[in-house]
Design a protein around this motif. Structure first.
Motif, PDB file in Angstrom:
ATOM      1  N   ASP A 199       0.786  -1.231   0.000  1.00 45.69           N
ATOM      2  CA  ASP A 199       0.000   0.000   0.000  1.00 45.69           C
ATOM      3  C   ASP A 199       0.820   1.283   0.000  1.00 45.69           C
ATOM      4  O   ASP A 199       0.286   2.357   0.245  1.00 45.69           O
ATOM      5  N   HIS A 200       2.138   1.199  -0.261  1.00 46.13           N
ATOM      6  CA  HIS A 200       2.988   2.392  -0.253  1.00 46.13           C
ATOM      7  C   HIS A 200       3.946   2.375  -1.444  1.00 46.13           C
ATOM      8  O   HIS A 200       4.364   1.302  -1.889  1.00 46.13           O
ATOM      9  N   ILE A 201       4.280   3.572  -1.911  1.00 47.37           N
ATOM     10  CA  ILE A 201       5.221   3.705  -3.024  1.00 47.37           C
ATOM     11  C   ILE A 201       6.301   4.717  -2.684  1.00 47.37           C
ATOM     12  O   ILE A 201       6.120   5.586  -1.820  1.00 47.37           O
ATOM     13  N   ILE A 202       7.412   4.603  -3.394  1.00 47.67           N
ATOM     14  CA  ILE A 202       8.441   5.631  -3.406  1.00 47.67           C
ATOM     15  C   ILE A 202       8.612   6.024  -4.862  1.00 47.67           C
ATOM     16  O   ILE A 202       8.642   5.164  -5.749  1.00 47.67           O
ATOM     17  N   HIS A 203       8.667   7.335  -5.112  1.00 50.73           N
ATOM     18  CA  HIS A 203       8.762   7.792  -6.499  1.00 50.73           C
ATOM     19  C   HIS A 203       9.290   9.210  -6.574  1.00 50.73           C
ATOM     20  O   HIS A 203       9.266   9.957  -5.600  1.00 50.73           O
ATOM     21  N   ALA A 204       9.791   9.554  -7.739  1.00 54.16           N
ATOM     22  CA  ALA A 204      10.178  10.930  -8.056  1.00 54.16           C
ATOM     23  C   ALA A 204       9.008  11.522  -8.824  1.00 54.16           C
ATOM     24  O   ALA A 204       8.711  11.098  -9.937  1.00 54.16           O
ATOM     25  N   PHE A 205       8.357  12.476  -8.218  1.00 58.08           N
ATOM     26  CA  PHE A 205       7.111  12.998  -8.773  1.00 58.08           C
ATOM     27  C   PHE A 205       7.233  14.501  -8.993  1.00 58.08           C
ATOM     28  O   PHE A 205       7.580  15.248  -8.073  1.00 58.08           O
ATOM     29  N   ALA A 206       6.951  14.928 -10.210  1.00 58.22           N
ATOM     30  CA  ALA A 206       7.137  16.333 -10.590  1.00 58.22           C
ATOM     31  C   ALA A 206       6.387  17.290  -9.667  1.00 58.22           C
ATOM     32  O   ALA A 206       6.918  18.334  -9.303  1.00 58.22           O
ATOM     33  N   ILE A 207       5.173  16.948  -9.288  1.00 59.27           N
ATOM     34  CA  ILE A 207       4.379  17.857  -8.455  1.00 59.27           C
ATOM     35  C   ILE A 207       5.019  18.039  -7.080  1.00 59.27           C
ATOM     36  O   ILE A 207       5.031  19.137  -6.536  1.00 59.27           O
ATOM     37  N   ASN A 208       5.578  16.969  -6.524  1.00 60.57           N
ATOM     38  CA  ASN A 208       6.235  17.068  -5.208  1.00 60.57           C
ATOM     39  C   ASN A 208       7.632  17.658  -5.303  1.00 60.57           C
ATOM     40  O   ASN A 208       8.185  18.084  -4.297  1.00 60.57           O
ATOM     41  N   ARG A 209       8.240  17.596  -6.494  1.00 55.82           N
ATOM     42  CA  ARG A 209       9.584  18.121  -6.769  1.00 55.82           C
ATOM     43  C   ARG A 209      10.695  17.383  -6.035  1.00 55.82           C
ATOM     44  O   ARG A 209      11.798  17.878  -5.893  1.00 55.82           O
ATOM     45  N   VAL A 210      10.407  16.159  -5.557  1.00 54.62           N
ATOM     46  CA  VAL A 210      11.390  15.418  -4.770  1.00 54.62           C
ATOM     47  C   VAL A 210      11.002  13.939  -4.739  1.00 54.62           C
ATOM     48  O   VAL A 210       9.843  13.591  -4.942  1.00 54.62           O
ATOM     49  N   VAL A 211      11.966  13.069  -4.482  1.00 57.04           N
ATOM     50  CA  VAL A 211      11.670  11.653  -4.267  1.00 57.04           C
ATOM     51  C   VAL A 211      11.020  11.532  -2.892  1.00 57.04           C
ATOM     52  O   VAL A 211      11.558  12.013  -1.890  1.00 57.04           O
TER      53      VAL A 211
END
Length: 136
Positions: A101-113
């Motif tokens: 139920d959890h992810i780690i990602h580099a996401f443009a909206i968050n601007r950070v991993v």
């Protein structure tokens, strides 16, 4: 070569806080979602080819590079698997499961991993699950 799910998650977490930049590939400096997934692969010695011929737009260019170097998940997805998300009916983003139920990602909206729970909004966008070859 065999790698464990725990090794994938542990390595992915060492990228937390890395700034987002499209086509970024350097832990601690900048990375995008694909760079994170294949940066983790590289750190663990998983054979792979650089993937860079994809757009920031949902135009179908993401999946060929992902499919060529990963395998479909059969059965229940688990920590260490790759999640492919879609926007506008096209695969557009990838992340690594750190638990079911959890992810780690580099996401443009968050601007950070970052790492977070997969809420309903994210769950509705899941297109498929993939895995690195040889994951135990």
């Amino acid at each position: 070569m065999t790698i464990t799910r725990e090794q994938i998650v542990a390595e992915a977490r060492t990228w937390l806080g890395t700034k987002y930049r499209h086509q970024g590939r350097v832990k601690g400096l900048s990375v995008d979602c694909v760079g994170l997934v294949f940066g983790v692969a590289a750190a663990l010695g998983v054979p792979h080819q650089p993937v860079s011929d994809y757009s920031r737009r949902p135009d179908g260019t993401l999946m060929p590079g992902i499919e060529a170097q990963t395998e479909p998940v059969t059965g229940e997805p688990d920590a260490g698997d790759i999640v492919v998300f879609q926007w506008a009916a096209e695969p557009m983003h990838v992340a690594i499961l750190t638990s079911p139920d959890h992810i780690i990602h580099a996401f443009a909206i968050n601007r950070v991993v970052c790492e977070h729970r997969i809420d309903e909004r994210w769950r509705r966008r899941i297109a498929c699950f993939r895995a690195f070859p040889g994951v135990a």
